[in-house]
Design an enzyme around this catalytic site. Structure first.
Site, short mmCIF file in Angstrom:
data_model
loop_
_atom_site.label_atom_id
_atom_site.label_comp_id
_atom_site.label_asym_id
_atom_site.label_seq_id
_atom_site.Cartn_x
_atom_site.Cartn_y
_atom_site.Cartn_z
N TYR A 175 -4.61 -8.73 6.81
CA TYR A 175 -3.23 -9.19 6.57
C TYR A 175 -2.84 -10.33 7.50
O TYR A 175 -2.18 -11.29 7.09
CB TYR A 175 -2.24 -8.02 6.72
CG TYR A 175 -2.22 -7.12 5.50
CD1 TYR A 175 -1.75 -7.59 4.29
CD2 TYR A 175 -2.69 -5.82 5.57
CE1 TYR A 175 -1.74 -6.78 3.16
CE2 TYR A 175 -2.68 -5.00 4.44
CZ TYR A 175 -2.21 -5.48 3.23
OH TYR A 175 -2.20 -4.69 2.13
N ASP B 298 4.77 2.15 7.76
CA ASP B 298 3.82 1.25 7.11
C ASP B 298 2.81 0.78 8.16
O ASP B 298 3.13 0.76 9.35
CB ASP B 298 4.52 0.05 6.47
CG ASP B 298 3.57 -0.66 5.50
OD1 ASP B 298 3.47 -0.21 4.35
OD2 ASP B 298 2.90 -1.61 5.92
N ARG C 137 16.47 4.50 -0.99
CA ARG C 137 16.06 3.19 -0.50
C ARG C 137 16.96 2.05 -1.00
O ARG C 137 16.84 0.94 -0.48
CB ARG C 137 14.61 2.92 -0.94
CG ARG C 137 13.53 3.51 -0.02
CD ARG C 137 13.41 2.73 1.28
NE ARG C 137 13.52 1.30 1.04
CZ ARG C 137 12.56 0.53 0.57
NH1 ARG C 137 11.38 1.04 0.34
NH2 ARG C 137 12.75 -0.75 0.37
N ARG D 89 0.63 8.05 -0.04
CA ARG D 89 1.81 7.50 -0.71
C ARG D 89 2.59 8.56 -1.50
O ARG D 89 3.18 8.25 -2.53
CB ARG D 89 1.43 6.34 -1.65
CG ARG D 89 0.83 5.14 -0.96
CD ARG D 89 1.93 4.32 -0.30
NE ARG D 89 1.36 3.19 0.41
CZ ARG D 89 1.26 1.97 -0.11
NH1 ARG D 89 1.72 1.72 -1.31
NH2 ARG D 89 0.73 0.99 0.60
N ARG E 169 7.78 5.33 -4.48
CA ARG E 169 8.49 5.00 -5.72
C ARG E 169 8.28 5.96 -6.88
O ARG E 169 9.02 5.93 -7.85
CB ARG E 169 8.14 3.57 -6.14
CG ARG E 169 8.89 2.55 -5.30
CD ARG E 169 8.39 1.16 -5.53
NE ARG E 169 7.05 1.02 -4.97
CZ ARG E 169 6.35 -0.10 -4.97
NH1 ARG E 169 6.84 -1.18 -5.54
NH2 ARG E 169 5.16 -0.15 -4.41
#
Ligand code: CP3
Length: 351
Positions: A158, A83, A47, A34, A38
């Site tokens: 998921y 992702d 973004r 990552r 952010r």
């Protein structure tokens, strides 16, 4: 650039790829899970107004976002910006990535009929991935690009839960309640993941990482019997390419030996097990990756250095150490603390 013989040698000889092969290195290579994201103001700016999934399908955005942490932090490898749910989306699974939540699947997978919703992935389904990796390898020159995919268990969680889950109760209900359907689901996901990694390697990725983020929720016996065969299949699918394969999960202290058996070249560990002990559990012949607790980066600089030194000390006798965090960069991490960390590891390990 990357096509010339000199550039190719420089890439092959990069500290990251050398460490994956357990060869001597000029300094311990560093990258962060990552690292694109952010924690970087330039990421947040780029973004703005584009959803996560739309960003993953835009080669210009993917290229720029992947390069941002390489430029800023001087990390030794880039990780492809995408992702783990992108290949599922690409074959038509109705899902979204909700900000602050994660992947959400509209209709969770619970029955045998649901298997029909998982058709094989064709390279044409993810042309934007091939295009972005082509652009990236040109821009990156001798900095390796790591491709990645979600491992079958984490993807299954998921799909079956319908979103992020603390206890994985529906997933485990399926695993214990219908072992044959569970095996078929994991096998199908192994094919999907294998195909997605193949696309990335053929487009130019220098290494791949299989993220089994939630495998730590499993008891070793269940992992061995029902999950390991699928992850092993993925790793075997890409073995013929000869690019290093990294295998990582969180909370996997009790699973490291089995993850070593699954066949990767490098096994990643989270911060709960010191790297010398992790290497012992993983077994001979594998490089190790990790494992500073990502929360440490919120402490003052001296404390970050002390904790980093502990990771380096635990790894100092291991041939093949790739420095990383024990899980992904937390979104509120100070970007400058990451830049300092890269410089610190490089300086402390310069040979
Ligand atoms: O720099 C990199 O590591 C490359 C990019 C990357 C992303 N996701 C970008 C992303 C990678 C390697 C992943 C893998 C991923 N995605 C995993 C495995 C790694 C891990 O963290 O265990 C998992 C479990 C996912 C699923 C997922 N996608 C989650 C849990 C989230 C976070 C949701 C949130 O908003 O907190 C996502 C979304 C996501 N993937 C973001 C990024 C940068 C945040 C979305 C945004 O910026 O709007």
């Amino acid at each position: 650039m990357s096509e010339t013989p000199d550039a190719r040698t420089a890439l092959t000889d990069s500290p990251f790829l050398r460490a994956c092969r357990r060869e001597p290195v000029p300094h311990t290579p560093v990258w962060f899970m990552r690292q694109a994201g952010r924690s970087l103001p330039e990421y947040r700016k780029l973004r703005e107004g584009t959803t996560m999934l739309d960003s993953c399908m835009r080669p210009d955005l993917v290229t720029e976002i992947t390069l941002q942490p390489v430029r800023r932090h001087k990390v030794d490898a880039a990780i492809f910006f995408s992702d783990i749910v992108v290949p599922l989306k690409a074959i038509g699974v109705d899902l979204d990535i909700k900000p602050g939540v994660g992947p959400v699947v509209e209709r969770p997978f619970r029955s045998r009929e649901d298997l029909a919703r998982l058709r094989p992935l064709e390279p044409d389904d993810v042309k934007y991935v091939t295009e972005a990796i082509g652009m990236l390898t040109t821009e990156l020159g001798d900095t390796p690009l790591i491709g990645f995919a979600g491992a079958p268990f984490t993807l299954a969680s998921y799909l079956v839960e319908g979103g992020p889950s603390r206890n994985h109760e529906h997933t485990k209900a399926l695993m214990y309640g219908d072992p044959q359907l569970w095996a078929d689901l994991l096998d199908r996901l192994a094919d999907l993941t294998g195909a997605f990694l193949r696309v990335q390697i053929e487009a130019g990725a220098s290494a791949v990482q299989l993220f089994d983020s939630w495998a730590g929720a499993l008891a070793p016996a269940d992992y061995r019997e029902t999950v390991l065969p699928a992850s092993k299949k993925v790793l075997e699918t890409v073995a013929p390419y000869g690019v290093p394969r990294i295998h990582f999960g969180v909370g996997t202290g009790e699973l490291l030996g089995l993850m070593g058996e699954a066949g990767a070249d490098v096994v990643g560990a989270d911060w709960r097990v010191p790297l010398d002990e992790a290497a012992r559990r993983i077994g001979p012949g594998r490089a190790v990756q990790g494992n500073l607790d990502p929360a440490v980066l919120f402490a003052p600089r001296e404390a970050v250095e002390t904790q980093t030194r502990k990771v380096l000390d635990a790894a100092q006798d291991l041939p093949g150490h790739i420095f990383n965090l024990g899980h992904g960069v937390l979104p509120d991490t100070d970007a400058e603390a990451l830049t300092r960390l890269v410089a610190y590891v490089h300086e402390q390990t310069a040979r």
